[in-house]
Design an enzyme around this catalytic site. Sequence first.
Site, short mmCIF file in Angstrom:
data_model
loop_
_atom_site.label_atom_id
_atom_site.label_comp_id
_atom_site.label_asym_id
_atom_site.label_seq_id
_atom_site.Cartn_x
_atom_site.Cartn_y
_atom_site.Cartn_z
N LYS A 1 17.60 16.31 21.84
CA LYS A 1 18.20 16.46 23.51
C LYS A 1 19.61 16.79 23.10
O LYS A 1 19.97 18.32 23.24
CB LYS A 1 18.69 15.77 24.64
CG LYS A 1 16.71 15.05 25.11
CD LYS A 1 16.86 13.46 25.27
CE LYS A 1 15.94 13.51 25.96
NZ LYS A 1 15.47 12.13 26.84
N ASP B 1 17.84 12.80 35.64
CA ASP B 1 16.44 12.40 35.13
C ASP B 1 15.87 12.91 35.98
O ASP B 1 14.46 12.56 35.74
CB ASP B 1 15.93 11.39 34.38
CG ASP B 1 15.89 10.71 32.56
OD1 ASP B 1 15.45 11.92 32.16
OD2 ASP B 1 16.55 10.38 32.01
N GLN C 1 18.11 6.98 27.59
CA GLN C 1 16.27 6.83 26.99
C GLN C 1 16.54 5.68 27.17
O GLN C 1 16.72 4.37 27.44
CB GLN C 1 16.88 7.39 26.32
CG GLN C 1 15.83 8.02 24.83
CD GLN C 1 15.29 8.54 24.84
OE1 GLN C 1 16.00 9.93 25.65
NE2 GLN C 1 14.39 8.79 25.31
N1 GUN Z 1 11.65 8.34 27.54
C1 GUN Z 1 10.64 8.93 27.40
N2 GUN Z 1 10.61 9.84 28.32
C2 GUN Z 1 11.95 10.03 29.00
C3 GUN Z 1 12.49 10.25 29.54
O1 GUN Z 1 12.05 11.55 29.89
N3 GUN Z 1 13.59 10.36 29.84
C4 GUN Z 1 14.38 9.40 29.55
N4 GUN Z 1 15.47 9.08 29.74
N5 GUN Z 1 14.18 8.22 28.35
C5 GUN Z 1 11.99 8.62 28.16
#
Ligand code: GUN
Length: 282
Positions: A49, A116, A93
């Site tokens: 990311k 998100d 995350q």
């Molecule tokens: N863990 C797995 N997929 C995601 C996601 O799309 N966002 C976040 N914050 N954590 C994750």
Amino acid sequence: MAKLIDGKAISAQIREELSDKIKTMDKKPGLAVVIVGEDQASKVYVRNKHKACEEVGIYSKVFELPEETTQEQLLALIDELNADSAIHGILVQLPLPRHISADAVIERIRPDKDVDAFHAVNVGHIVLGDPLFLPCTPAGCMELLSRSGIDVAGKECVVVGRSNIVGKPMAMLLLHANATVTICHSRTADLAGVTRRADILVSAVGKAGFITADMVKDGAVVIDVGMNRNSEGKLCGDVAFDEVAEKASYITPVPGGVGPMTITMLLRNTITAAENFAAANK
Ligand code: GUN
């Protein structure tokens, strides 16, 4: 034999569009990514990311907190980021260590920085069809469909998996695009009978080889959201790719399908957040 939906290529094209857009903005969009603990898969996602942000011109700040971080400490960091005018998007995350409530943390993020789209306010807007941000993985799937020329309206769509991150919001986006939508899960009776009805089948289960050819209608479009390791440790999706590709009209590979799109949609949401911030502070 199915046509491959190339998520890497589609993603690269959208990232170029986003990069061009950022060049026209007065202020660089900023994203904060917070990771707690030592989950190795999460660390890879966070690194990817950060790299993607830098490549398109988004300011990215990563906070790597130790496993022992308390919920109060994490909430205090969220409060700081909520108030930071250089940060337009905040992503924590998941999964978090067991002693921290993900719900409490998500609810602390300002909804207008919740890139998100996990906050209850944003989930509500999505259900109402009036989203501030689109949830990243489902939005990525929708882009793969539309940029491959696949019309969703009037189609029978079956989503396997009912998670808050993928299954539920995926069903909503398909519904808003005028599909007829069924959500299947671990308690679905006659799963294969339902999935065989699908013109468009989306699998978000988390089990390698779960979707087999007998579960797929001839000519169906198959979108594989799974990210699993097979017995040899190789990255693979939920779909038994070789046999299903024989039957499907379109299929997404893993890796190189939905995965790159999720990050791309996160970049898009961060830009949206920065644009909204600029409009509100003119
Ligand atoms: N863990 C797995 N997929 C995601 C996601 O799309 N966002 C976040 N914050 N954590 C994750």
